[in-house]
Design a protein around this motif. Structure first.
Motif, PDB file in Angstrom:
ATOM      1  N   GLU A  72       0.835  -1.216   0.000  1.00 32.80           N
ATOM      2  CA  GLU A  72       0.000   0.000   0.000  1.00 32.80           C
ATOM      3  C   GLU A  72       0.860   1.252   0.000  1.00 32.80           C
ATOM      4  O   GLU A  72       0.531   2.247  -0.643  1.00 32.80           O
ATOM      5  N   ASP A  73       1.976   1.202   0.736  1.00 37.62           N
ATOM      6  CA  ASP A  73       2.902   2.338   0.777  1.00 37.62           C
ATOM      7  C   ASP A  73       3.449   2.636  -0.626  1.00 37.62           C
ATOM      8  O   ASP A  73       3.532   3.791  -1.050  1.00 37.62           O
ATOM      9  N   ILE A  74       3.831   1.575  -1.331  1.00 37.57           N
ATOM     10  CA  ILE A  74       4.417   1.750  -2.671  1.00 37.57           C
ATOM     11  C   ILE A  74       3.367   2.326  -3.622  1.00 37.57           C
ATOM     12  O   ILE A  74       3.632   3.295  -4.345  1.00 37.57           O
ATOM     13  N   VAL A  75       2.165   1.751  -3.573  1.00 36.96           N
ATOM     14  CA  VAL A  75       1.088   2.226  -4.462  1.00 36.96           C
ATOM     15  C   VAL A  75       0.767   3.689  -4.151  1.00 36.96           C
ATOM     16  O   VAL A  75       0.672   4.532  -5.054  1.00 36.96           O
ATOM     17  N   LYS A  76       0.658   4.010  -2.854  1.00 40.95           N
ATOM     18  CA  LYS A  76       0.309   5.380  -2.453  1.00 40.95           C
ATOM     19  C   LYS A  76       1.412   6.361  -2.848  1.00 40.95           C
ATOM     20  O   LYS A  76       1.151   7.459  -3.332  1.00 40.95           O
ATOM     21  N   CYS A  77       2.650   5.930  -2.630  1.00 41.27           N
ATOM     22  CA  CYS A  77       3.794   6.791  -2.947  1.00 41.27           C
ATOM     23  C   CYS A  77       3.774   7.193  -4.429  1.00 41.27           C
ATOM     24  O   CYS A  77       3.879   8.373  -4.770  1.00 41.27           O
ATOM     25  N   PHE A  78       3.598   6.201  -5.323  1.00 44.85           N
ATOM     26  CA  PHE A  78       3.617   6.533  -6.754  1.00 44.85           C
ATOM     27  C   PHE A  78       2.335   7.248  -7.192  1.00 44.85           C
ATOM     28  O   PHE A  78       2.362   8.057  -8.124  1.00 44.85           O
ATOM     29  N   ALA A  79       1.233   6.978  -6.482  1.00 41.95           N
ATOM     30  CA  ALA A  79       0.003   7.734  -6.779  1.00 41.95           C
ATOM     31  C   ALA A  79       0.197   9.204  -6.396  1.00 41.95           C
ATOM     32  O   ALA A  79      -0.200  10.118  -7.138  1.00 41.95           O
TER      33      ALA A  79
END
Ligand code: NDP
Ligand code: KAL
Length: 257
Positions: A72-79
């Motif tokens: 979730e951190d990775i997805v949120k970061c790139f979002a």
């Protein structure tokens, strides 16, 4: 073709302090005119990284949290990056971790948990990051990760991290094959030993450095600047025909028997 990265944006993952290889890469990219986005794992080093980023005196620089063990951190970061800057042109992945107890003695004593943790943070994270970054690299791009000779050969005490780097090295090739069709290149830099926070606590680090000074073809140890400039080449169009490659920036030490 030039080395100027003006008008381009790069995500630099893994700055812990000014000795970090990621910081060497950031300085080279900054000098070439790139816009930079930094990610850090936890609050532990946030203040230190923020101070460093401020020294660049670039108001467009961004700092975002990203613990790579957390999807979730990775997805949120790139979002977040997509929302704030839109397109990116590359990612510097400078992240590795293994439990201290798995970095000495006999490799075979590694626990299942220690094995998986090292692979999760040091190898799988490149694939997870590449997948999210791809959506933002609509103009093509370049992904660079950092590896070490201990993934190709047995280096005393590197142990589980050597096995994880072998997985990372193979990931570079499979990702290069997947992403080439989108104009995205994926390469690794195999750096010679550099005294960073990760290397702290390694009891015989001085003798490792001394051996490089005495035996490596260039008779000197590797610097953050040397790795930074090799990364600059891999991020620039001068390396446009290079993908799935591992460039050794190690004073030539890897050629020795
Ligand atoms: P640093 O200690 O400066 O950097 C390691 C980074 O890994 C830290 O910024 C740390 O972030 C980050 N990290 C660890 N766990 C996580 C996580 N769960 N999520 C996100 N980030 C995480 O050391 P180096 O600059 O030496 O290491 C960078 C890379 O270079 C590594 O891949 C290493 O294996 C490689 N390398 C290093 C060599 C050397 O001699 N130093 C030689 C060859 C390769 P945080 O501090 O926020 O936890
Ligand atoms: C043969 C070498 C000697 C050293 C042996 C193992 C080194 C492994 C690297 C690995 C990344 C180190 C750690 O995971 C350290 C970790 O257990 C404790 N440190 C931390 O938690 C600090 C605070 C944070 C910032 O570190 C991380 N990583 O998050 C290898 C030498 C010659 C070359 C090196 C150091 C290679 C490499 O891959 O880093």
């Amino acid at each position: 073709m030039t080395l100027s990265l003006k008008g381009r944006t790069y995500v630099v993952m893994g700055v812990a302090n000014k000795r970090s290889i990621a910081w060497g890469i950031a300085r080279s990219l900054h000098a070439a005119g790139a816009r930079l986005i930094f990610t850090y794992a936890g609050e532990r080093f946030e203040a230190e990284v923020r101070k460093l980023v401020e020294t660049l005196e670039d108001e467009t620089a961004l700092l975002l949290p990203c613990d790579v063990t957390n999807d979730e951190d990775i997805v949120k970061c790139f979002a977040d990056i997509k929302e704030k800057v839109g397109v990116i042109h590359g990612v510097a992945h400078c992240i590795a971790f293994a439990n201290k107890e798995d970095l000495s003695g006999e490799y075979m004593n590694v626990s299942r948990e220690g094995f998986l943790l090292a692979h999760n943070i040091s190898a799988y994270s490149l694939t997870a990051v590449a997948r999210e970054a791809k959506a933002l690299m609509t103009e093509g791009g370049s992904i660079v990760t950092l590896t070490y000779l201990g993934g190709e050969r047995v280096v005393q005490n590197y142990n589980i991290m050597g096995v994880a780097k072998a997985s990372l090295d193979a990931s570079v090739k499979y990702l290069a094959n997947d992403l080439g069709q989108y104009g995205i290149r994926v390469n690794a830099i195999s750096a010679g030993p550099i005294r960073t926070l990760s290397a702290k606590g390694v009891s015989d680090f001085n003798s490792i450095l001394k051996e490089i000074e005495e035996r490596a073809p260039l008779r000197r140890t590797t610097t953050q600047e040397e790795v930074g400039d090799a990364a600059l080449f891999l991020f620039s169009d001068l390396s446009r025909g290079v993908t799935g490659e591992c460039i050794h920036v190690d004073s030539g030490y890897h050629i020795l028997a």
